[in-house]
Design a protein around this motif. Structure first.
Motif, PDB file in Angstrom:
ATOM      1  N   TYR A  44      97.643  23.344  27.515  1.00  0.00           N
ATOM      2  CA  TYR A  44      98.848  22.528  27.517  1.00  0.00           C
ATOM      3  C   TYR A  44     100.064  23.447  27.592  1.00  0.00           C
ATOM      4  O   TYR A  44     100.084  24.522  26.994  1.00  0.00           O
ATOM      5  CB  TYR A  44      98.922  21.666  26.253  1.00  0.00           C
TER       6      TYR A  44
ATOM      7  N   ASP B 134      93.285  13.923  21.098  1.00  0.00           N
ATOM      8  CA  ASP B 134      94.181  13.241  22.042  1.00  0.00           C
ATOM      9  C   ASP B 134      95.625  13.174  21.533  1.00  0.00           C
ATOM     10  O   ASP B 134      96.368  12.240  21.832  1.00  0.00           O
ATOM     11  CB  ASP B 134      93.699  11.811  22.332  1.00  0.00           C
TER      12      ASP B 134
ATOM     13  N   THR C 260      97.872  12.019  24.422  1.00  0.00           N
ATOM     14  CA  THR C 260      97.527  12.619  25.715  1.00  0.00           C
ATOM     15  C   THR C 260      96.564  11.764  26.533  1.00  0.00           C
ATOM     16  O   THR C 260      96.109  12.195  27.587  1.00  0.00           O
ATOM     17  CB  THR C 260      96.932  14.015  25.512  1.00  0.00           C
TER      18      THR C 260
ATOM     19  N   GLN D 134      99.067  19.299  31.281  1.00  0.00           N
ATOM     20  CA  GLN D 134      97.683  19.529  30.857  1.00  0.00           C
ATOM     21  C   GLN D 134      96.930  20.130  32.043  1.00  0.00           C
ATOM     22  O   GLN D 134      96.787  19.492  33.090  1.00  0.00           O
ATOM     23  CB  GLN D 134      97.026  18.216  30.433  1.00  0.00           C
TER      24      GLN D 134
END
Length: 292
Positions: free
Chosen positions: A32, A69, A84, A43
């Motif tokens: 990231y 996430d 995410t 990402q």
């Protein structure tokens, strides 16, 4: 055996304005990173070369993994979580900068899971360093900085490093991991004789610091007492930050910037703003997650 096994390779044509803050997510095997002024959290999947990004709607200075996430972010004047999976931004806390033209900058988590982050201000010596604790308290850890930048910890977690970019200085502090307190600030690396500034940094398992040199066309590796060991040439003028990733933590990922460069400078460093990687013989330290 040489510490580096190759030269930096361009792995993503990103053309970021201000690529910064790379962090490795070991669970996802993803990198990231942020493009600060384009408001993007990227990402990157090194296995496939695929890259996607989330537009978070405002300046984003730094990020850190914060569970499945989820990332924690320092935006212009607040902290927030980013999902995410769907890109949802959830506010955490707003922070009064006191001075105008101030925003948050580089940051990462310590081994206990606290989120450390700093600011950059147009007002000289008004930048600060903070940490957001596991109980939700915000702590001012340092004041009087010009640009609070690259930070990290020694492998034994007893020393904390902080970059003040305009002062061309990397400081070392004694660090108490249990309390998160800093003490005994001293100059570890003084680059006042150079034409460039130290930006983001990371630390390897030998305790050496890898610092990206803004306007320096290079990454410099310093030993734990601050002696320069090696310069790694970069094909771009403004490398910004680096972190170790992949299964063995032997790949150095490097973000770069194109912001502020004129046409001639862009031509000289055509890949400015792209993402690079560098195989190393020495592994880095793991990325720590926010545990709040």
């Amino acid at each position: 055996m040489s510490v580096i096994q190759n030269s930096p390779q361009n792995i993503l044509t990103a053309r970021a304005r201000l690529g910064e803050g790379p962090c490795w997510n070991s669970e996802e095997q993803r990198l990231y990173w942020v493009d600060i002024y384009n408001h993007r959290v990227h990402q990157f999947n090194p296995a496939t070369g695929d890259n996607q990004f989330f537009d978070v709607g405002e300046v984003v200075g730094c990020i850190a993994p914060a569970g499945t996430d989820r990332l924690i972010m320092a935006l212009r004047d607040r902290l927030a979580f980013l999902n995410t999976q769907n890109g949802e931004v959830t506010p955490i806390i707003e922070i009064d900068h006191t001075y105008p033209a101030t925003r948050f900058n580089d940051g990462k988590c310590d081994a206990m899971g606290r989120f450390w982050f700093g600011s950059v201000s147009a007002n000289e010596e008004c930048a600060r360093l903070y940490h957001y604790d596991l109980d939700g308290t915000l702590n001012v850890m340092e004041t009087g900085l010009t640009i609070s930048n690259g930070l990290g910890w020694s492998p034994d977690q007893k020393t904390f490093y902080l970059t003040d970019s305009r002062r061309k200085t990397i400081y070392a502090y004694d660090f108490d991991g249990a309390s998160g307190e800093l003490s005994n600030r001293r100059v570890l690396i003084n680059l006042m004789a150079e034409s460039f500034e130290p930006d983001g940094l990371t630390v390897d398992q030998e305790g050496c610091l890898w610092s990206a040199m803004w306007d320096g066309w290079c990454i410099i590796r310093f030993d734990p007492v601050g002696k320069e060991m090696m310069r790694v040439p970069m094909p771009v003028q403004r490398p910004t930050c680096c972190t170790f990733g992949n299964n063995d933590l032997k790949t150095l990922y490097i973000t770069t910037a194109s912001i502020g460069l004129g046409e001639a400078e862009i031509q000289a460093g055509f890949y400015s703003g792209d993402l690079f990687s560098l195989p190393t013989a020495v592994p880095g330290l793991p990325t720590y997650y926010f545990k709040g």
